[in-house]
Structures are given as C-alpha cells and as structure tokens.
Design an enzyme around this catalytic site. Structure first.
Site, PDB file in Angstrom:
ATOM      1  N   GLU A  13       0.568   9.918  -2.356  1.00 36.64           N
ATOM      2  CA  GLU A  13       0.630  10.845  -3.541  1.00 36.64           C
ATOM      3  C   GLU A  13       1.566  10.198  -4.494  1.00 36.64           C
ATOM      4  OE1 GLU A  13      -1.588  13.704  -2.780  1.00 36.64           O
ATOM      5  OE2 GLU A  13      -1.402  13.578  -5.112  1.00 36.64           O
TER       6      GLU A  13
HETATM    7  C1  LIG Z   1      -2.358   7.945   5.576  1.00 34.44           C
HETATM    8  C2  LIG Z   1      -2.563   7.824   4.195  1.00 34.44           C
HETATM    9  C3  LIG Z   1      -3.264   8.837   3.702  1.00 34.44           C
HETATM   10  C4  LIG Z   1      -3.586   8.766   2.247  1.00 34.44           C
HETATM   11  N1  LIG Z   1      -4.433   9.857   1.560  1.00 34.44           N
HETATM   12  C5  LIG Z   1      -5.111   9.474   0.425  1.00 34.44           C
HETATM   13  C6  LIG Z   1      -6.021  10.362  -0.190  1.00 34.44           C
HETATM   14  O1  LIG Z   1      -6.104  11.264   0.402  1.00 34.44           O
HETATM   15  N2  LIG Z   1      -6.583   9.977  -1.234  1.00 34.44           N
HETATM   16  C7  LIG Z   1      -6.252   8.868  -2.120  1.00 34.44           C
HETATM   17  O2  LIG Z   1      -6.941   8.721  -2.944  1.00 34.44           O
HETATM   18  N3  LIG Z   1      -5.493   8.019  -1.429  1.00 34.44           N
HETATM   19  C8  LIG Z   1      -4.585   8.187  -0.324  1.00 34.44           C
HETATM   20  N4  LIG Z   1      -3.913   7.423   0.222  1.00 34.44           N
HETATM   21  C9  LIG Z   1      -3.385   6.091  -0.514  1.00 34.44           C
HETATM   22  C10 LIG Z   1      -2.061   6.192  -1.319  1.00 34.44           C
HETATM   23  O3  LIG Z   1      -1.945   7.101  -2.145  1.00 34.44           O
HETATM   24  C11 LIG Z   1      -1.688   4.775  -1.761  1.00 34.44           C
HETATM   25  O4  LIG Z   1      -1.322   3.987  -0.547  1.00 34.44           O
HETATM   26  C12 LIG Z   1      -0.348   4.697  -2.410  1.00 34.44           C
HETATM   27  O5  LIG Z   1      -0.853   5.469  -3.867  1.00 34.44           O
HETATM   28  C13 LIG Z   1       0.111   3.365  -2.599  1.00 34.44           C
HETATM   29  O6  LIG Z   1      -0.686   2.329  -3.049  1.00 34.44           O
HETATM   30  P1  LIG Z   1      -1.156   0.963  -2.220  1.00 34.44           P
HETATM   31  O7  LIG Z   1      -1.065   1.450  -0.742  1.00 34.44           O
HETATM   32  O8  LIG Z   1      -2.228   0.121  -2.921  1.00 34.44           O
HETATM   33  O9  LIG Z   1       0.446   0.209  -2.537  1.00 34.44           O
HETATM   34  P2  LIG Z   1       0.668  -0.567  -3.621  1.00 34.44           P
HETATM   35  O10 LIG Z   1       0.190   0.106  -5.090  1.00 34.44           O
HETATM   36  O11 LIG Z   1       0.293  -2.047  -3.428  1.00 34.44           O
HETATM   37  O12 LIG Z   1       2.378  -0.705  -3.616  1.00 34.44           O
HETATM   38  C14 LIG Z   1       3.159  -1.433  -2.958  1.00 34.44           C
HETATM   39  C15 LIG Z   1       4.418  -1.356  -3.281  1.00 34.44           C
HETATM   40  O13 LIG Z   1       4.863  -1.599  -4.636  1.00 34.44           O
HETATM   41  C16 LIG Z   1       5.218  -0.487  -5.130  1.00 34.44           C
HETATM   42  N5  LIG Z   1       4.860  -0.617  -6.762  1.00 34.44           N
HETATM   43  C17 LIG Z   1       3.571  -0.814  -6.868  1.00 34.44           C
HETATM   44  N6  LIG Z   1       3.377  -0.411  -8.258  1.00 34.44           N
HETATM   45  C18 LIG Z   1       4.566  -0.100  -8.691  1.00 34.44           C
HETATM   46  C19 LIG Z   1       5.091   0.297 -10.204  1.00 34.44           C
HETATM   47  N7  LIG Z   1       4.470   0.564 -11.366  1.00 34.44           N
HETATM   48  N8  LIG Z   1       6.400   0.907 -10.075  1.00 34.44           N
HETATM   49  C20 LIG Z   1       7.007   0.442  -9.055  1.00 34.44           C
HETATM   50  N9  LIG Z   1       6.769   0.351  -7.936  1.00 34.44           N
HETATM   51  C21 LIG Z   1       5.476  -0.027  -7.478  1.00 34.44           C
HETATM   52  C22 LIG Z   1       5.060   0.667  -4.262  1.00 34.44           C
HETATM   53  O14 LIG Z   1       5.986   1.499  -4.881  1.00 34.44           O
HETATM   54  C23 LIG Z   1       5.177   0.162  -3.160  1.00 34.44           C
HETATM   55  O15 LIG Z   1       6.359   0.043  -2.650  1.00 34.44           O
HETATM   56  C24 LIG Z   1      -3.266   7.555   1.373  1.00 34.44           C
HETATM   57  C25 LIG Z   1      -2.520   6.306   2.158  1.00 34.44           C
HETATM   58  C26 LIG Z   1      -2.259   6.624   3.515  1.00 34.44           C
HETATM   59  C27 LIG Z   1      -1.468   5.539   4.017  1.00 34.44           C
END
Ligand SMILES: Cc1cc2nc3c(=O)[nH]c(=O)nc-3n(C[C@H](O)[C@H](O)[C@H](O)COP(=O)(O)OP(=O)(O)OC[C@H]3O[C@@H](n4cnc5c(N)ncnc54)[C@H](O)[C@@H]3O)c2cc1C
Length: 579
Positions: free
Chosen positions: A430
């Site tokens: 989220e």
């Molecule tokens: C159990 C689970 C349920 C989920 N449910 C859903 C769902 O129902 N629907 C859906 O669409 N998604 C869902 N997600 C996905 C979730 O929203 C994403 O994992 C999340 O948005 C982070 O994206 P990422 O994993 O690609 O991490 P990344 O975006 O790669 O982030 C990696 C790190 O970099 C940091 N970072 C990246 N960009 C920035 C920035 N601009 N500023 C500061 N820090 C930054 C992040 O804070 C994090 O610490 C789910 C994930 C999990 C694990």
C-alpha cells in the site's frame, strides 16, 4: 489468553479523544449516534472474539493452489461468510446500493478488531471496502448497478492490481495493456504480481480492479487507466484471468498473494481514460488508513498476548519499589514493565491517530460545505502518519511482544512470533513507509504552504495548555519538548526548496509528527479522564504520562535527523558502501 476486543478503549478513544460525536451532528451521519455506535461495535466485537480469533493460528497453515484455484485455510470461508452475513462489508457503503451509510470512523474501529482477530482474513474485506469506494466514486451507473450490490453484500470480493515485476513503488512503469473491443468492453493482457486475495474460495466471484495502458497512452503515470475485470463474466463464463502461483511468504500465510495472468481478459473502463491512477487513489487512500489500522490491530493483539504471558510466567524475584505489591510473575520486573508500558502507549497513540484520521476523512464529506476542504487536507496530511507510523508501531509492539515471552516468543506455539511475521508486510504494501514519508514532506506539507501542518501543531499546543490547566504538569512539560522540536522541524522542512534535502529527513519527520500528534491525543484523553474524576480512567492518565515523558521526547533526536539534510546520507558513493 486469546485476544478480546478492547471495546472500552475503543469507545473512550471515539468519545473523548477524537470527538466522533461531531459526526452525528452532520446530516450525512445523523444516524451514527452514540447508541448506534455502541450497538454496531458490540456486535462486531462479538464476531471478532467468537468467530475470527480461532482462525488466526489456523490461518498460519497457509493457502494451497491447484488447477482449480486457491484453497484458503480451514475455517476461512465460514469466517468470511460470517463477516458478509453481518452486512459488515457495507458498513460505510452507500445505502442506495445496500450499504449502511455509517462513517469511515466506525469502519476503522471495525477494521481494528478484525485485524487483531485474524490479520490475514481481514485483508479480504479491506480490499473489498476499497473496491466499493473506487467504484462508487468513479464507475459508470451500469457498472455500479452490476457490481456494487454484490460487493457490498459480500457475495463477491474485490482486489487491487497495480504491481508488476518492474513496477512496484514506481507504478508508472507498468506494462499491462488494454484495448477497446468495440462493444464498450476492453481486452486486458499482462501479468500482475503480489495480488492480495487475487484468488480464493471464500466467495463466488472476484472483482479485479486493474491498472493498464491503452494503445498510444502517454508514458508514465499519466497514461494509466483503470479497468474492472471480473473473474466470472456476467454470462457466467470464466474470464481470461489465471492464477499462475501464490507467493511463499514470511507471514500473513492465510492471505493468498497471487501472481495473476490476464490473457485476453474482458474488462470495463472505470472513470476516464488515462485517469486510472487518480481513480485507484480513491481506493488507496482509505486503504492506506486501513493498513495503518492493520498495524494498530496487530499491536493490540500482541500486547494482550504479552500481558497474559507476563502475568502468568514466574521467573526470579523482582526488585520493585518498596511500596509495590508484587504478583510474583515477570510483570513485576522493571524491564518487563517498560516493555508493557511502551506497548500499551504505542498502541493507544496509534489508535488515536488512526481514528482521528478517519474522523477528518468523514468530515471532509459531511461537514458544512465551507469546512470540507480544511477537513480533507487534515485527513490527507494525517493519512501517511496513520499508515507508516501505524504499521511501524505494529512491528515495534509485536517485536516487543516476542521479547516479553522470552524463549517462548521464538517458539511458534505461543503465536507471539506470528503477530510479528504477519504485520511485517504492512510497512511494505500500500505504498512502502518510505513512500509515505516522501508523500508527507513532498505533497502533503506543501499542498497548502504548511497551513495544515501548522494547524496540527496549534491543536497540540492547545491540548498541552489544557493538560497543564488540569494539573497534568509533567505530561504537559514532556509534550512541550516534542512540540517545540516538531515546530522547528516543520519550519525547516518548509524552507527547503531542494526536495532532496526534505526527503533526506522525511522518515524522522514523519515519526516526530506522529509522536507529537499521538502524544497530544493521549494527553487530550488524559485531561478528559482527569476531569471526569472516574477512577476507571486512571490507567489512561498513566499511559499518557508515560508516552509524554518517555516516548514523545525522542522528538529532539528525531528533529536533528529530520533537519540534518542530505550530506550525511550521501557522504559515501555507492562503491564506498561496499568498502
Ligand atoms: C504480501 C504482499 C501483498 C501485496 N498486495 C498487493 C496487492 O494486493 N496489489 C498490488 O498491486 N500490490 C500488492 N503488493 C505489492 C506492494 O504494494 C509492493 O511490494 C510495494 O509497493 C513495493 O514495491 P516493490 O516490492 O517493487 O519494492 P520497490 O519499489 O523495489 O522498493 C524497494 C525499496 O526502495 C524504496 N523505494 C523505492 N522507490 C522509492 C522512492 N521513490 N522513494 C523512497 N523510497 C523508495 C522502497 O521504500 C523500498 O524500501 C503486495 C506485496 C506483498 C509483499
């Protein structure tokens, strides 16, 4: 001892801390009287305690995926059915579509209890609530008529599909495609990952809200549209949505996290073309509060478990103040007391922040026209606090819960570790907590030149004065330190035109503002408690005092980090990190 819904604390917070009574003074929520709230919350507490609590441990066994789809843990379909049959999916939904039309504030209290009782199951109604909101705000009347009643009744559930392999925090990078089919529908192709409750066996249909790109759409987040893609089409046939797999996770095992393949799936546009992200944000904003509440609910449950253990486990003789009547259990030890006090204080502060956010968001729709913008801004400002501080506190409190249990905290059978494992992801999904902090210092602080931030500071100053006048001097002095630190950090933030400088201090600033706002709201409750003279409220004063004197003053160090700027963070090159 299993979790019991803390109805007295919830009512106290609603009545004396966040002034929820003001909602019933509006036309929109005239029916949300104190009596209605009492009746609704009592019924929900019973459902949580009796039906959902037993599913928490069972849910840890996880889900299974076969060619026929996902099977959720034993008891989940019945648990979900009980929530649906109570009409609780529609608690805050439009009465014209079959909802109860009650405030988000009551839904927030409900979500707290569901999250405490069984976090992984509670995520299913949370996603559905968000889908109901997004469709109510943006879908065509035909789509609303076809889908809203079934979502509100709980016969169908909703999901939210943003994430793709290359598009996590950067949603604008998504590649899923949609193409008009000439009959008002669209063909959707692409793969979404991590979709919570993307497939399951608790309801007969799933309404996926999917972000995708139309041909020739502008690049980035300006070229994204929102589509409703049902698992089962209106003619009863299966749509082209396939569950590729479910993720193996650290926790939250009862919630199926799916990889979904859309292969020529039929969908319908929600809202306008290329405006999908704004539509999805309707869903995400309240979902962000809902996820903060997941942190709150987990904190409350972890606290109750730890307290029960601490009053039962005997280990050594505690060295206590001379006038303290010990129990003989580990709760007598000073360090165990520190942990329990901290757990209780964080939990109550987060409850206050989350409920206060909900009241603001409700008033943004219900207050007299000329006040709505102010409430909306307040709600928008507080939402990242509720989400990031709520979930960080859920992690902090549940981690301490493991520690209170000693070795048994590390052994799965107590359930202490499950709270910690389950809640961990709430800081990630989220919008990660880092994204929330960036939203706070970037968009939210600047949206009105800092007016809302200053109003939050002014409210806290008023509360501190009132606490002092009520004879709570220590508490007022502690919070005044926090207030000064928060005020100075806010001025510094607003003075930075270079966003890199603000962002460098974003997370300490978010935590600092959360300590101030949470501490102030606890002080407001303590002042009311003191003035009531009711001895039942004595613990509330003690907890507010502990927070104001031992937690909130961390503000000074946080303010230093918030205003240090980017130099220290960028002192190393990427190579030097590895040196
Ligand atoms: C159990 C689970 C349920 C989920 N449910 C859903 C769902 O129902 N629907 C859906 O669409 N998604 C869902 N997600 C996905 C979730 O929203 C994403 O994992 C999340 O948005 C982070 O994206 P990422 O994993 O690609 O991490 P990344 O975006 O790669 O982030 C990696 C790190 O970099 C940091 N970072 C990246 N960009 C920035 C920035 N601009 N500023 C500061 N820090 C930054 C992040 O804070 C994090 O610490 C789910 C994930 C999990 C694990």
């Amino acid at each position: 001892m299993p979790y019991r819904a803390p109805l007295a604390d919830i009512r106290f917070c609603l009545d004396h801390v966040v002034d929820a009574a003001r909602l019933a003074e509006t036309d929109k929520f005239a029916e949300a009287t104190s009596e209605t709230a009492e009746a609704v919350l009592t019924e929900i507490a019973r459902l949580a305690d009796e039906t959902l609590v037993p599913l928490q441990r069972a849910g840890d066994a996880g889900c299974i995926v076969t060619a026929d789809g996902v099977t959720t843990p034993a008891g989940f379909p019945a648990g979900y059915k009980a929530i649906a049959e109570g009409g609780w999916l529609g608690l805050a939904a439009d009465p014209e579509q079959g909802g109860m039309g009650l405030p988000l504030t009551l839904q927030t209290a409900m979500n707290e209890m569901f999250s405490s009782a069984c976090l992984s199951l509670s995520l299913c109604p949370l996603m559905t609530q968000g889908s109901i909101e997004a469709l109510t705000a943006h879908a065509s009347p035909e789509l609303q008529e076809r889908y809203l009643p079934k979502l509100i009744s709980g016969e169908w559930t909703g999901t939210m599909n943003l994430t793709e392999g290359q598009a996590g925090s950067d949603v604008g990078a998504l590649k899923t495609k949609a193409e008009a089919q000439g009959d008002g529908s669209y063909k959707v192709d692409g793969q979404k990952i991590y979709i919570s409750w993307g497939d399951h066996d608790v309801a007969e249909n799933i309404v996926h809200l999917v972000l995708a790109r139309l041909p020739d759409a502008p690049k980035g987040s300006k070229g994204i549209s929102l589509f409703l893609v049902p698992k089962i089409l209106p003619d009863g046939s299966r749509n082209g949505v396939k569950t590729v797999s479910i993720e193996h996770k650290m926790g939250l095992h009862g919630s199926p996290t799916c990889v979904l393949a859309y292969e020529g799936a039929t969908g319908w546009l929600v809202g306008e073309e290329n405006n999908g992200l704004a539509c999805m944000f309707t869903m995400m904003n309240n979902a962000r509060l809902g996820v903060g509440v997941e942190g709150l609910g987990t904190a409350e449950a972890a606290y109750q478990h730890a307290l029960a253990y601490a009053t039962d486990r005997v280990q050594g003789k505690a060295i206590t103040p001379a006038d303290h009547a010990g129990t003989g259990a580990i709760i007598d030890h000073p360090d165990v007391r520190r942990m329990l006090m901290e757990m209780k204080a964080y939990t109550q502060a987060v409850r206050a922040i989350c409920y206060d956010t909900a009241v603001s968001l409700d008033m943004a729709h219900a207050a007299p026209e000329d006040e709505r913008k102010r409430w909306a801004r307040r709600g928008a400002f507080l939402t990242p606090l509720a989400k990031a501080f709520g979930t960080a506190s859920g992690m902090h409190v549940s981690e301490m819960g493991v520690q209170v249990h000693g070795g048994m905290g590390f052994i799965e059978e107590t359930g202490a570790a499950q709270f910690y494992r389950d809640v961990r992801v709430t800081a990630i999904y989220e919008g990660t907590n880092g994204i929330q902090a960036a939203d706070l210092v970037g968009r939210k602080l600047s949206m009105d030149g800092g007016e809302t931030a200053r109003a939050v500071l002014d409210d806290a100053a008023e509360i501190i004065e009132a606490a002092k006048s009520a004879g709570l001097e220590d508490l007022a002095t502690g919070l005044a330190i926090t207030h000064q630190a928060a005020a100075e950090a806010t001025v510094w933030m607003l003075e930075q035109n270079d966003m890199a400088e603000r962002l460098a201090g974003s997370m300490p600033y978010l935590t600092l503002m959360s300590h101030l706002h949470g501490g102030a709201l606890l002080a407001k409750g303590a002042t009311a408690a003191k003035q009531s003279g009711d001895s039942a409220h004595v613990p509330r004063i003690a907890v507010a005092h502990f927070h104001a004197t031992q937690i909130a003053p961390q503000a000074e160090a946080l303010a230093r980090a918030a205003t240090a700027g980017s130099a220290a963070l960028y002192a190393l090159t990427a190579d030097q990190f590895a040196a």
